[in-house]
Design an enzyme around this catalytic site. Structure first.
Site, short mmCIF file in Angstrom:
data_model
loop_
_atom_site.label_atom_id
_atom_site.label_comp_id
_atom_site.label_asym_id
_atom_site.label_seq_id
_atom_site.Cartn_x
_atom_site.Cartn_y
_atom_site.Cartn_z
N THR A 86 0.82 -1.20 0.00
CA THR A 86 0.00 0.00 0.00
C THR A 86 0.86 1.26 0.00
O THR A 86 1.99 1.25 0.45
CB THR A 86 -0.93 0.05 1.23
OG1 THR A 86 -0.13 0.15 2.42
CG2 THR A 86 -1.81 -1.19 1.29
N SER A 87 0.29 2.34 -0.48
CA SER A 87 0.98 3.63 -0.50
C SER A 87 -0.03 4.73 -0.22
O SER A 87 -1.17 4.66 -0.66
CB SER A 87 1.63 3.87 -1.86
OG SER A 87 2.14 5.19 -1.95
N PRO A 88 0.39 5.80 0.48
CA PRO A 88 -0.48 6.96 0.67
C PRO A 88 -0.40 7.94 -0.50
O PRO A 88 -1.12 8.94 -0.50
CB PRO A 88 0.09 7.60 1.94
CG PRO A 88 1.56 7.33 1.84
CD PRO A 88 1.67 5.96 1.21
#
Length: 743
Positions: free
Chosen positions: A311-313
C-alpha cells in the site's frame, strides 16, 4: 519499505570498491489496580449488533501515552534508510500508545497492545520493555501478552533495531533512540496500568476512500483472477475500530487498524514526525480534548498498521520526474515502475504534494481520522468473551511444514533479491536495479562481484530455496560482526472476546493479509474456539522486523515486496500454518504453553555505534544561548501567516526533552503567559542548523503557521534549549521573541 545504503562493516576487509558500492546504494537498504476493581473477519459494512449493554462482557481497560522521540538531529531516519536523510529537527513528536485489556474475574488474563510511532517493532526494544514491565508488575506482563507494533512511519528516528542491516545507514546502533523508545513505551504502559477500570469494548468498520493505493499493482494481478474477483479493490479500504468505553458507555479511546504506508512524508524530509498515523492520532485526541496539549490527553486514539506491504499513501499515482526527457510528467512504467528504464525518477505523489511538504501527510491522516470518527459515532457491535494471548518463537530458516494438500514446504535462510535494490515508488532505488527483475540471465557483472564481498555467496540449496528470486544480499549467512537479519520471529495472537489480533512480524501485502485473516478465522470457527461472529485483524510490523510477506504468485513476479520476502516463496503458508496451529491456545479453558524454538540471540551487547557525542556548544562571540538572531517580522499577524524566529542554539541531543518541548507558542491571558502550542502541534516546526562544527555554534529556527480559529491576542515564541560546555554540566536556557498580535 526498507532500502540499503551504508559504508559499513562486513566479515571481509572493505576496500574502496565496497565503500563506493555501499555508499552509492543510498536507497538499497531498508530496515494491581485490577484486583481492586473486583470477542468477523473483515466485513464490508459497519457491524450493527443490538446486544444490550447490560449483557455485554465487562473488561478491565487501561490506556496510556508516552513520548518516544529520540535525537531529532544528527541521526539517520528509519524507513527509507537513505544516508542523506539525517534529521535536522522536529515536526511532531513520536508517541507510544498502550492499551491494557484484562478479564476482571481473572486479571492475570490480560493483553498489552502497544502502538508506537516507530517504523517497526524490534526484538531488542521489546526485550527491554518486557523485562522492565515484568519487574514492575511481577506475574502480570510477560513475553506472551505484550505486543510492540510499529505504525511504520518513515519519518522517525533510526538506529534502534537490533540486527546489523537496519543499523547501517545510522552508522550503527543509536542508544539514545532505543532508550527513548523503551522509556516512553514503559511510561505509556504504566499509565494504562494505573488507569485500569471496568468498561466495555465494541467493534465496527468503515470504508475509507482516497487514503491508499496499491503501489505494486502488476504483482497483485498475478494472483488468481477468481480470487481477485471477490474484492472491489486491489488494496484494503476497510478501517476497523475497537472502541474502549467506561462503565457508563462513554468513549475512553480507540484502537484502529488500516493499511497504508507511513510514507506521506517523502525521502527528502528531514523533520521527525509520526507521519500520517501519528497525524490521525493527534487529530482525534485533539478533537476529543481540544484544551489538552498533544500527548497529554486522557482519551487515547491509536491508528495501527495492518497488511501494509503493497500500500501507498501517494494516491495520485507514480510519475516520472525527469526534466528535459520526453517522459517527464508521464506515469511510470506499469510493470517495473521505471522512467526511461531507470527507477530513480519514478516517484509517487500524495494528494497534497503541490501544496506543501506536510499537506499530503495531513490529508491522509485526516482520512483515517474521519473514518474512525464515522465508526465511533455510529452503531457498533459489542465485543464479548474471554481474554487470551499466545506467543512462541519460530526459526524461519529452513523451517519445514506440511501444506493443506499434504505436500511438504520449506522456508529459507534470509536473503534479499535484486528488486529489493530497485526500491518502490515511495522511495525508488538507483543504478540498473529495477522492480520485477527475476531474470535467470546473468546480472550486471559489477554487482555480481561486489555482492560477494558484502555478504557470503549463497550455497546452491539456498539459491534453490529462494527461486525464482535472484539473491543480491545473503543476509542469512552474514553473521559478522553480528546478525544482519533475524532468522527467528515472534508468532503472537491476542484474543479479546470474539476479536482476534494477529500480531505479525512483517509487512503482509494486501492479498497475503486477506488469505491470512480468512484462514485463521475459518480455523477459529471450525475449532469451535469462536463462532460466526469471529472478527480477525492483522497488526504489524510487530515485535521483530522480518521484512515482507507476499503470496506465492506475487513472489514469482519479484517486485520490491517479493524480493524483500526474506524467507522465500513459502513464507505466507508457513505463517498461516504456524498461527493456525496455535488457535487452541486461544480457547478460554486452554492450558499450558505451545512448543517454541529458542528466542533469537541478544545482539545489543555486540552493537557498534559510530555516532559521536556532543562535544560542546558555543554561543559565539558576544552572544549567549537563546539570543534572538532574527525576530518576528511584524507586530500583527492573521490566520495563514507564518511567524518565524531564529535563535542562538545548542544541540538538542543534549536533552531530548521527553514529555516536554523544544518550543512553546505562548499567549498572554489576563496578564499571564499560557502555553498555546508546543513542538507536538503540526502548526509548529523546529529546525536546528550547525553553523560551525569546529566552533560548536548553531542556530534554531522556529516557525508557527497560525491556524484558522486562533484566538485574537498577544503572543510570543519561546525556545527551550540545553547547552553543553566543554567542561561542566549541561544546563537549560530559554530564548524569547518579541511579542506580536494575532488579529
Amino acid at each position: 519499505m526498507y532500502l540499503l545504503a551504508y559504508d559499513g562493516g562486513t566479515s571481509l576487509p572493505l576496500g574502496n570498491i565496497i565503500h563506493c558500492f555501499l555508499d552509492a546504494l543510498r536507497s538499497l537498504f531498508f530496515y494491581l489496580t485490577a484486583f481492586l476493581a473486583s470477542s468477523s473477519l473483515w466485513s464490508h459494512g459497519v457491524h450493527t449488533g443490538t446486544t444490550a449493554e447490560a449483557a455485554q462482557t465487562q473488561y478491565l481497560l487501561g490506556l496510556g501515552i508516552g513520548d518516544v522521540t529520540g535525537p531529532v538531529v544528527e541521526t539517520n531516519m528509519m524507513g527509507y534508510a537513505s544516508l542523506a536523510q539525517t534529521d535536522t529537527g522536529l515536526h511532531m513528536r513520536q508517541r507510544s500508545r498502550a492499551f491494557v485489556i484484562a478479564d476482571p474475574k481473572n486479571p492475570t488474563n490480560r493483553v498489552v497492545f502497544i502502538n508506537s510511532d516507530i517504523c517497526m517493532g524490534d526484538t531488542g526494544i521489546r526485550r527491554a520493555i518486557v523485562t522492565s514491565l515484568s519487574s514492575l508488575y511481577p506475574g502480570l506482563y510477560t513475553d506472551s501478552n505484550i505486543a510492540l507494533v510499529g505504525t511504520h512511519s518513515h519519518a522517525g528516528v533510526g538506529g534502534y533495531l537490533e540486527n546489523l542491516l537496519p543499523q547501517l545507514t545510522a552508522f550503527g546502533y543509536v542508544n539514545a533512540t532505543a532508550s527513548a523508545i523503551i522509556q516512553g513505551t514503559v511510561r505509556a504502559v504504566q499509565q494504562a496500568h494505573d488507569s485500569l477500570a471496568i468498561g466495555t469494548l465494541s467493534v465496527g468498520n468503515s470504508t475509507v476512500l482516497n487514503a491508499n493505493i496499491n503501489r505494486s499493482p502488476s504483482a497483485y494481478l498475478a494472483n488468481p483472477e477468481e480470487e481477485r474477483a471477490r474484492y472491489e479493490y486491489d488494496h484494503d479500504k476497510d478501517l476497523t475500530v475497537l472502541r474502549f468505553n467506561d462503565n457508563k458507555g462513554n468513549a475512553r479511546g480507540l484502537l484502529s487498524f488500516f493499511a497504508v504506508h507511513g510514507t506521506s512524508l517523502y525521502e527528502n524530509n528531514t523533520l521527525v514526525s509520526g507521519d500520517n498515523k501519528g497525524m490521525a492520532a493527534y487529530l482525534y485526541e485533539s478533537y476529543m480534548e481540544p484544551s489538552s496539549m498533544p500527548g497529554h490527553t486522557k482519551f487515547v486514539a491509536a491508528f495501527a498498521q495492518s497488511n501494509v506491504g503493497d500500500t501507498s499513501p501517494n494516491t495520485l499515482g507514480a510519475f516520472c520526474e525527469s526534466p528535459g526527457k520526453p517522459y517527464d510528467g508521464q506515469p511510470c512504467d506499469f510493470k517495473h515502475s521505471t522512467c526511461g528504464n531507470k527507477t530513480q525518477d519514478c516517484h509517487g505523489r500524495g494528494p497534497g504534494f503541490r501544496i506543501s511538504d506536510f499537506e499530503s501527510n495531513r490529508l491522509i491522516g485526516l482520512a483515517q481520522f474521519s473514518g474512525a470518527q464515522k465508526v465511533m459515532e455510529g452503531s457498533m457491535s459489542p465485543v464479548n468473551g474471554g481474554v487470551r494471548s499466545v506467543h512462541t518463537y519460530l526459526n524461519m530458516a529452513n523451517h519445514t511444514f506440511t501444506l493443506l494438500n499434504g505436500t511438504t514446504a520449506q522456508t529459507c535462510p534470509p536473503a534479499l533479491g535484486y528488486s529489493f535494490a530497485g526500491g518502490t515508488t515511495d522511495g525508488p532505488g538507483a543504478f540498473d536495479f529495477i522492480q520485477g527483475d527475476n531474470s535467470s540471465n546473468p546480472q550486471n557483472p559489477f554487482w555480481e562481484i561486489v555482492k560477494g564481498a558484502v555478504t557470503p555467496a549463497p550455497p546452491p540449496e539456498q539459491a534453490a530455496c529462494h527461486e525464482p528470486k535472484p539473491i543480491l544480499l545473503n543476509t542469512g549467512y552474514a553473521h559478522s560482526p553480528y546478525e544482519w537479519s533475524p532468522s527467528t520471529v515472534d508468532i503472537q495472537m491476542f484474543r479479546v472476546g470474539n476479536f482476534v489480533m494477529l500480531i505479525m512480524p512483517g509487512e503482509l501485502t494486501t492479498m497475503a493479509g486477506r488469505r491470512m485473516r480468512e484462514a485463521i478465522r475459518a480455523k477459529l470457527i471450525s475449532s469451535e474456539v469462536l463462532g460466526e461472529d469471529a472478527y480477525v485483524v492483522v497488526a504489524g510490523p510487530a515485535n521483530v522486523y522480518a521484512h515482507y510477506v507476499t503470496t506465492r504468485e506475487e513472489y514469482g513476479v519479484q517486485r520490491y515486496e517479493g524480493a524483500s520476502t526474506i524467507y522465500g516463496a513459502a513464507t505466507l503458508e508457513a505463517y498461516i500454518d504456524m498461527y493456525g496451529g496455535l488457535i487452541p491456545y486461544l480457547a478460554v479453558d486452554a492450558k499450558g504453553s505451545p512448543a517454541s524454538d529458542p528466542p533469537p540471540p541478544e545482539q545489543i551487547s555486540k552493537a557498534i555505534s559510530m555516532q559521536k557525542g556532543v562535544i560542546a556548544d558555543n554561543a559565539g562571540l558576544f552572544k549567549k544561548f537563546g539570543d534572538v538572531l532574527s525576530d518576528v517580522s511584524g507586530s500583527t499577524y492573521h490566520a495563514g501567516d507564518v511567524v518565524h524566529v531564529q535563535f542562538v542554539g545548542a544541540n538538542p541531543r543534549n536533552n531530548l526533552r521527553l514529555e516536554g518541548t523544544f518550543l512553546t507558542v505562548d499567549q498572554l491571558v489576563s496578564g499571564d503567559w499560557k502555553t498555546f502550542r508546543t513542538d507536538s502541534h503540526p502548526s509548529t516546526v523546529y529546525r536546528w542548523n550547525r553553523t560551525s562544527t569546529v566552533l560548536g555554534t548553531s542556530t534554531v529556527d522556529i516557525t508557527w503557521t497560525i491556524e484558522e480559529g486562533t484566538p485574537a491576542g498577544t503572543y510570543r515564541i519561546v525556545y527551550h534549549g540545553d547547552s553543553k560546555p566543554l567542561i561542566g554540566s549541561i544546563s537549560p536556557f530559554i530564548g524569547i521573541s518579541s511579542t506580536f498580535t494575532v488579529g
